[in-house]
Design a protein around this motif. Structure first.
Motif, PDB file in Angstrom:
ATOM      1  N   PRO A  22       0.829  -1.209   0.000  1.00 56.92           N
ATOM      2  CA  PRO A  22       0.000   0.000   0.000  1.00 56.92           C
ATOM      3  C   PRO A  22       0.867   1.264   0.000  1.00 56.92           C
ATOM      4  O   PRO A  22       1.915   1.310   0.646  1.00 56.92           O
ATOM      5  CB  PRO A  22      -0.792  -0.114   1.308  1.00 56.92           C
ATOM      6  CG  PRO A  22      -0.839  -1.591   1.575  1.00 56.92           C
ATOM      7  CD  PRO A  22       0.488  -2.115   1.094  1.00 56.92           C
ATOM      8  N   ALA A  23       0.429   2.263  -0.754  1.00 52.72           N
ATOM      9  CA  ALA A  23       1.174   3.514  -0.890  1.00 52.72           C
ATOM     10  C   ALA A  23       0.406   4.628  -0.196  1.00 52.72           C
ATOM     11  O   ALA A  23      -0.820   4.710  -0.303  1.00 52.72           O
ATOM     12  CB  ALA A  23       1.374   3.839  -2.363  1.00 52.72           C
ATOM     13  N   LEU A  24       1.139   5.499   0.487  1.00 50.33           N
ATOM     14  CA  LEU A  24       0.522   6.604   1.210  1.00 50.33           C
ATOM     15  C   LEU A  24       0.419   7.829   0.313  1.00 50.33           C
ATOM     16  O   LEU A  24       1.420   8.306  -0.235  1.00 50.33           O
ATOM     17  CB  LEU A  24       1.344   6.952   2.459  1.00 50.33           C
ATOM     18  CG  LEU A  24       0.815   8.122   3.301  1.00 50.33           C
ATOM     19  CD1 LEU A  24      -0.604   7.828   3.813  1.00 50.33           C
ATOM     20  CD2 LEU A  24       1.766   8.403   4.449  1.00 50.33           C
ATOM     21  N   PHE A  25      -0.798   8.327   0.164  1.00 52.96           N
ATOM     22  CA  PHE A  25      -1.063   9.548  -0.582  1.00 52.96           C
ATOM     23  C   PHE A  25      -1.419  10.635   0.434  1.00 52.96           C
ATOM     24  O   PHE A  25      -2.284  10.427   1.281  1.00 52.96           O
ATOM     25  CB  PHE A  25      -2.184   9.331  -1.596  1.00 52.96           C
ATOM     26  CG  PHE A  25      -1.744   8.510  -2.774  1.00 52.96           C
ATOM     27  CD1 PHE A  25      -1.434   9.109  -3.987  1.00 52.96           C
ATOM     28  CD2 PHE A  25      -1.602   7.135  -2.658  1.00 52.96           C
ATOM     29  CE1 PHE A  25      -0.998   8.354  -5.065  1.00 52.96           C
ATOM     30  CE2 PHE A  25      -1.161   6.367  -3.743  1.00 52.96           C
ATOM     31  CZ  PHE A  25      -0.861   6.979  -4.937  1.00 52.96           C
ATOM     32  N   ILE A  26      -0.735  11.764   0.332  1.00 47.26           N
ATOM     33  CA  ILE A  26      -0.842  12.834   1.318  1.00 47.26           C
ATOM     34  C   ILE A  26      -1.695  13.977   0.762  1.00 47.26           C
ATOM     35  O   ILE A  26      -1.468  14.430  -0.371  1.00 47.26           O
ATOM     36  CB  ILE A  26       0.570  13.355   1.678  1.00 47.26           C
ATOM     37  CG1 ILE A  26       1.409  12.201   2.242  1.00 47.26           C
ATOM     38  CG2 ILE A  26       0.503  14.521   2.653  1.00 47.26           C
ATOM     39  CD1 ILE A  26       2.894  12.498   2.326  1.00 47.26           C
ATOM     40  N   ALA A  27      -2.650  14.439   1.559  1.00 48.50           N
ATOM     41  CA  ALA A  27      -3.509  15.556   1.148  1.00 48.50           C
ATOM     42  C   ALA A  27      -2.649  16.763   0.797  1.00 48.50           C
ATOM     43  O   ALA A  27      -1.727  17.111   1.528  1.00 48.50           O
ATOM     44  CB  ALA A  27      -4.503  15.908   2.252  1.00 48.50           C
ATOM     45  N   GLY A  28      -2.943  17.382  -0.346  1.00 46.77           N
ATOM     46  CA  GLY A  28      -2.225  18.563  -0.777  1.00 46.77           C
ATOM     47  C   GLY A  28      -0.844  18.296  -1.352  1.00 46.77           C
ATOM     48  O   GLY A  28      -0.136  19.232  -1.724  1.00 46.77           O
ATOM     49  N   PHE A  29      -0.448  17.027  -1.455  1.00 46.37           N
ATOM     50  CA  PHE A  29       0.876  16.695  -1.989  1.00 46.37           C
ATOM     51  C   PHE A  29       0.833  15.639  -3.087  1.00 46.37           C
ATOM     52  O   PHE A  29       1.334  15.821  -4.176  1.00 46.37           O
ATOM     53  CB  PHE A  29       1.814  16.220  -0.868  1.00 46.37           C
ATOM     54  CG  PHE A  29       3.187  15.858  -1.375  1.00 46.37           C
ATOM     55  CD1 PHE A  29       4.128  16.850  -1.607  1.00 46.37           C
ATOM     56  CD2 PHE A  29       3.520  14.538  -1.646  1.00 46.37           C
ATOM     57  CE1 PHE A  29       5.394  16.526  -2.104  1.00 46.37           C
ATOM     58  CE2 PHE A  29       4.778  14.207  -2.146  1.00 46.37           C
ATOM     59  CZ  PHE A  29       5.717  15.200  -2.369  1.00 46.37           C
ATOM     60  N   GLY A  30       0.252  14.482  -2.777  1.00 45.92           N
ATOM     61  CA  GLY A  30       0.261  13.352  -3.707  1.00 45.92           C
ATOM     62  C   GLY A  30       0.926  12.151  -3.065  1.00 45.92           C
ATOM     63  O   GLY A  30       0.875  11.982  -1.844  1.00 45.92           O
ATOM     64  N   LEU A  31       1.569  11.324  -3.866  1.00 45.81           N
ATOM     65  CA  LEU A  31       2.207  10.095  -3.386  1.00 45.81           C
ATOM     66  C   LEU A  31       3.457  10.429  -2.575  1.00 45.81           C
ATOM     67  O   LEU A  31       4.356  11.128  -3.053  1.00 45.81           O
ATOM     68  CB  LEU A  31       2.572   9.200  -4.573  1.00 45.81           C
ATOM     69  CG  LEU A  31       3.335   7.914  -4.287  1.00 45.81           C
ATOM     70  CD1 LEU A  31       2.596   7.011  -3.314  1.00 45.81           C
ATOM     71  CD2 LEU A  31       3.611   7.168  -5.585  1.00 45.81           C
ATOM     72  N   GLU A  32       3.501   9.926  -1.360  1.00 45.08           N
ATOM     73  CA  GLU A  32       4.651  10.166  -0.484  1.00 45.08           C
ATOM     74  C   GLU A  32       5.952   9.739  -1.169  1.00 45.08           C
ATOM     75  O   GLU A  32       6.044   8.645  -1.716  1.00 45.08           O
ATOM     76  CB  GLU A  32       4.477   9.377   0.818  1.00 45.08           C
ATOM     77  CG  GLU A  32       5.615   9.559   1.805  1.00 45.08           C
ATOM     78  CD  GLU A  32       5.418   8.741   3.059  1.00 45.08           C
ATOM     79  OE1 GLU A  32       5.512   9.317   4.157  1.00 45.08           O
ATOM     80  OE2 GLU A  32       5.169   7.516   2.939  1.00 45.08           O
ATOM     81  N   GLY A  33       6.936  10.637  -1.175  1.00 42.97           N
ATOM     82  CA  GLY A  33       8.237  10.321  -1.742  1.00 42.97           C
ATOM     83  C   GLY A  33       8.332  10.411  -3.251  1.00 42.97           C
ATOM     84  O   GLY A  33       9.392  10.159  -3.816  1.00 42.97           O
ATOM     85  N   ASP A  34       7.254  10.787  -3.923  1.00 43.63           N
ATOM     86  CA  ASP A  34       7.261  10.861  -5.380  1.00 43.63           C
ATOM     87  C   ASP A  34       7.849  12.194  -5.843  1.00 43.63           C
ATOM     88  O   ASP A  34       7.519  13.250  -5.293  1.00 43.63           O
ATOM     89  CB  ASP A  34       5.837  10.707  -5.927  1.00 43.63           C
ATOM     90  CG  ASP A  34       5.820  10.519  -7.429  1.00 43.63           C
ATOM     91  OD1 ASP A  34       6.120   9.396  -7.872  1.00 43.63           O
ATOM     92  OD2 ASP A  34       5.510  11.488  -8.139  1.00 43.63           O
ATOM     93  N   SER A  35       8.707  12.133  -6.850  1.00 45.06           N
ATOM     94  CA  SER A  35       9.369  13.353  -7.330  1.00 45.06           C
ATOM     95  C   SER A  35       8.405  14.330  -7.996  1.00 45.06           C
ATOM     96  O   SER A  35       8.735  15.492  -8.158  1.00 45.06           O
ATOM     97  CB  SER A  35      10.497  13.001  -8.308  1.00 45.06           C
ATOM     98  OG  SER A  35       9.971  12.409  -9.481  1.00 45.06           O
ATOM     99  N   HIS A  36       7.215  13.861  -8.367  1.00 40.60           N
ATOM    100  CA  HIS A  36       6.236  14.744  -9.001  1.00 40.60           C
ATOM    101  C   HIS A  36       5.207  15.277  -8.005  1.00 40.60           C
ATOM    102  O   HIS A  36       4.331  16.044  -8.380  1.00 40.60           O
ATOM    103  CB  HIS A  36       5.506  14.003 -10.128  1.00 40.60           C
ATOM    104  CG  HIS A  36       6.424  13.539 -11.207  1.00 40.60           C
ATOM    105  ND1 HIS A  36       6.877  12.243 -11.281  1.00 40.60           N
ATOM    106  CD2 HIS A  36       7.009  14.194 -12.223  1.00 40.60           C
ATOM    107  CE1 HIS A  36       7.686  12.131 -12.319  1.00 40.60           C
ATOM    108  NE2 HIS A  36       7.787  13.296 -12.903  1.00 40.60           N
ATOM    109  N   GLY A  37       5.295  14.871  -6.757  1.00 37.48           N
ATOM    110  CA  GLY A  37       4.333  15.289  -5.742  1.00 37.48           C
ATOM    111  C   GLY A  37       4.409  16.787  -5.464  1.00 37.48           C
ATOM    112  O   GLY A  37       5.425  17.437  -5.724  1.00 37.48           O
ATOM    113  N   GLY A  38       3.326  17.327  -4.934  1.00 32.77           N
ATOM    114  CA  GLY A  38       3.281  18.722  -4.537  1.00 32.77           C
ATOM    115  C   GLY A  38       3.114  19.708  -5.667  1.00 32.77           C
ATOM    116  O   GLY A  38       3.192  20.912  -5.459  1.00 32.77           O
ATOM    117  N   ARG A  39       2.866  19.227  -6.859  1.00 31.99           N
ATOM    118  CA  ARG A  39       2.701  20.131  -8.014  1.00 31.99           C
ATOM    119  C   ARG A  39       1.301  20.707  -8.025  1.00 31.99           C
ATOM    120  O   ARG A  39       0.404  20.149  -8.646  1.00 31.99           O
ATOM    121  CB  ARG A  39       2.952  19.377  -9.313  1.00 31.99           C
ATOM    122  CG  ARG A  39       4.388  19.003  -9.484  1.00 31.99           C
ATOM    123  CD  ARG A  39       4.565  18.437 -10.852  1.00 31.99           C
ATOM    124  NE  ARG A  39       5.972  18.245 -11.102  1.00 31.99           N
ATOM    125  CZ  ARG A  39       6.457  17.821 -12.235  1.00 31.99           C
ATOM    126  NH1 ARG A  39       5.657  17.543 -13.229  1.00 31.99           N
ATOM    127  NH2 ARG A  39       7.744  17.665 -12.396  1.00 31.99           N
TER     128      ARG A  39
END
Length: 143
Positions: A22-39
Motif C-alpha cells: 500500500p502507498a501513502l497519498f498525502i492531502a495537498g501533496f500526492g504520493l509520499e516520496g514521489d518526485s512529481h508530488g506537490g505540483r
C-alpha cells in the motif's frame, strides 16, 4: 466503478518503480516520496489500462510517450470522460480531477495527426483526503 491495477512511484525524475505494498497519498501533496508530488493541482497522475494498450499499438512513437510516467493505473473506468472537479474515492483517499490530458511537446504522433492518447486520456488529480491505496482498491465516482 473501476479499480487500481498498479501504483508507481518516481523517486527521481524519469525513474519509475512499481510498488507492491500500500502507498501513502498525502492531502495537498500526492504520493509520499514521489518526485512529481506537490505540483499545485497536478499531484497524482492516473492512466487507464485501455489507454496503455492503445499507446503500445503506437509502438512507443513520440518523445512524450517514452518519458511519460503515471502514479496509478486503473481499469474499468474512463476517468478522462468525467468533468473537471469530479471527486473520486480511490482506496482510503478522496481526490479531485483537476486536469485531463497532458501537454504535448511535439513528436511523431503530433506531427502525423495530432491525436495522442496522452493529450486526451491522462488524468491529474489533487488529493483532498489522504490515505493508503493498494492494487485492487476500487475507484468510485463521488460527485
Amino acid at each position: 466503478m473501476g479499480k487500481v491495477t498498479a501504483i508507481y512511484q518516481s523517486i527521481e525524475k524519469g525513474e519509475q518503480i512499481r510498488l507492491d505494498q500500500p502507498a501513502l497519498f498525502i492531502a495537498g501533496f500526492g504520493l509520499e516520496g514521489d518526485s512529481h508530488g506537490g505540483r499545485d493541482r497536478r499531484q497524482v497522475c492516473l492512466f487507464g489500462l485501455s489507454s496503455i494498450e492503445q499507446l503500445k499499438k503506437a509502438d512507443g512513437a513520440g518523445l512524450c510517450t517514452r518519458r511519460f510516467k503515471q502514479n496509478i493505473t486503473t481499469a474499468d473506468i474512463k476517468l478522462f470522460k468525467l468533468p473537471l472537479g469530479t471527486q473520486v474515492r480511490i482506496g482510503e483517499t478522496l481526490q479531485e480531477i483537476t486536469q485531463i490530458g497532458k501537454k504535448c511537446f511535439g513528436c511523431e504522433i503530433a506531427d502525423q495527426d495530432g491525436k495522442c492518447i496522452l493529450a486526451n486520456e491522462v488524468v491529474f488529480t489533487a488529493v483532498i483526503e489522504g490515505g493508503y491505496i493498494k492494487e485492487g482498491d476500487f475507484v468510485t465516482v463521488i460527485k
